[in-house]
Write an enzyme that holds these catalytic residues in place. Structure first.
Site, short mmCIF file in Angstrom:
data_model
loop_
_atom_site.label_atom_id
_atom_site.label_comp_id
_atom_site.label_asym_id
_atom_site.label_seq_id
_atom_site.Cartn_x
_atom_site.Cartn_y
_atom_site.Cartn_z
N LYS A 1 0.83 -1.22 0.00
CA LYS A 1 0.00 0.00 0.00
C LYS A 1 0.86 1.27 0.00
CE LYS A 1 -2.42 -1.01 3.79
NZ LYS A 1 -1.81 -2.29 4.19
N ARG B 1 -9.85 0.57 8.92
CA ARG B 1 -9.41 -0.79 9.25
C ARG B 1 -10.46 -1.56 10.03
NH1 ARG B 1 -3.49 0.43 9.04
NH2 ARG B 1 -2.31 -1.48 9.29
N ARG C 1 11.12 -5.68 4.72
CA ARG C 1 10.94 -4.27 5.10
C ARG C 1 11.60 -3.98 6.45
NH1 ARG C 1 4.87 -2.16 5.31
NH2 ARG C 1 4.84 -3.25 7.30
N ARG D 1 11.20 -0.81 11.43
CA ARG D 1 10.00 -0.68 12.27
C ARG D 1 9.96 -1.79 13.29
NH1 ARG D 1 4.78 0.13 8.44
NH2 ARG D 1 3.84 -0.99 10.18
N ARG E 1 -0.78 -9.04 13.67
CA ARG E 1 -1.27 -8.06 12.69
C ARG E 1 -2.06 -8.76 11.59
NH1 ARG E 1 4.14 -5.30 11.22
NH2 ARG E 1 2.94 -4.01 9.79
P1 AMP Z 1 0.55 0.62 9.06
O1 AMP Z 1 1.69 1.55 8.87
O2 AMP Z 1 -0.66 1.00 8.23
O3 AMP Z 1 0.93 -0.82 8.90
O4 AMP Z 1 0.06 0.79 10.57
C1 AMP Z 1 0.91 0.47 11.66
C2 AMP Z 1 0.09 0.30 12.91
O5 AMP Z 1 -0.58 1.53 13.23
C3 AMP Z 1 -1.03 -0.72 12.82
O6 AMP Z 1 -0.58 -2.05 13.05
C4 AMP Z 1 -1.96 -0.24 13.93
O7 AMP Z 1 -1.44 -0.56 15.20
C5 AMP Z 1 -1.86 1.28 13.78
N1 AMP Z 1 -2.88 1.78 12.84
C6 AMP Z 1 -2.65 2.36 11.61
N2 AMP Z 1 -3.80 2.68 11.02
C7 AMP Z 1 -4.79 2.29 11.86
C8 AMP Z 1 -6.22 2.33 11.80
N3 AMP Z 1 -6.87 2.82 10.73
N4 AMP Z 1 -6.91 1.86 12.87
C9 AMP Z 1 -6.29 1.38 13.95
N5 AMP Z 1 -4.94 1.28 14.06
C10 AMP Z 1 -4.20 1.74 13.03
#
Ligand code: AMP
Length: 187
Positions: A14, A89, A128, A134, A146
């Site tokens: 993404k 999400r 990654r 991260r 996740r």
């Molecule tokens: P990402 O960078 O999109 O993989 O997001 C990393 C982490 O941020 C996720 O595993 C969640 O813990 C949190 N997070 C990001 N976006 C959301 C969302 N829309 N709702 C809830 N938690 C989020």
């Protein structure tokens, strides 16, 4: 204003695709994950609250991310539209987003859904981890959580958006260029 959602499990590509799409179509890329990581890096109260949840592979509360999206929409009026990456999400987030847009007579234009197998998610995230460092990419148990969270809470959005009639699936296991090409055709 155009509203696109870039949807898919962690590691689907993404973030990579979002950069290309945002540039080509002059959209503002909003990644809730990036916004949360900025809060964490700055050590804000919100960042501190989110850190534990993120590093355990759990979602942060809906109100937190919905508030971030609302603020970003209201402080960016001079763009062609928005590309949402990692939001919504949960069904509750999707419903809030629909409500928010409906207030201004708007709606989600397309949900661009990148599909990949669970095994591929592991490979991609491991790669990654070496590049981006991260913490939530480093631990297999966190990655598994996740993925499980994605299946339990996020995947139900596929039917939600199929019902709205704006859901499009793009096979995510092609090259970056091929995936981008498919996305452009949909847009
Ligand atoms: P990402 O960078 O999109 O993989 O997001 C990393 C982490 O941020 C996720 O595993 C969640 O813990 C949190 N997070 C990001 N976006 C959301 C969302 N829309 N709702 C809830 N938690 C989020």
């Amino acid at each position: 204003m155009k509203y696109y959602i870039l949807f898919g499990p962690p590691g689907a590509g993404k973030g990579t695709q979002a950069k290309f799409i945002a540039e080509k179509y002059n959209l503002l890329h909003i990644s809730t994950g990036d916004l949360l990581r900025k809060e964490m890096a700055a050590g804000t109260p919100l960042g501190l609250q989110a850190k534990k949840l993120i590093e355990g592979g759990n979602l942060v509360p809906d109100e937190v991310v919905v508030g971030m999206i609302r603020n970003t929409f209201s402080s960016n009026k001079d763009v062609n539209g928005f590309l949402l990456d990692g939001f919504p999400r949960t069904i509750a987030q999707a419903e809030k987003l629909d409500q928010m847009l409906a207030e201004g007579g708007e709606k989600v234009d397309k949900v661009l859904s990148l599909t990949i197998k669970d095994e591929t998610i592991f490979e991609r995230i491991a790669k990654r981890a070496q590049i981006e460092g991260r913490k939530d990419d480093a631990d297999p148990a966190t990655i598994q959580n996740r993925i499980d969270t994605y299946h339990a809470k996020t995947e139900p959005l596929i039917d939600y958006y199929k019902n709205e009639g704006n859901y499009c699936e793009i096979p995510g296991e092609q090259t970056i260029e091929e995936v981008f090409d498919c996305i452009c055709k949909v847009i």
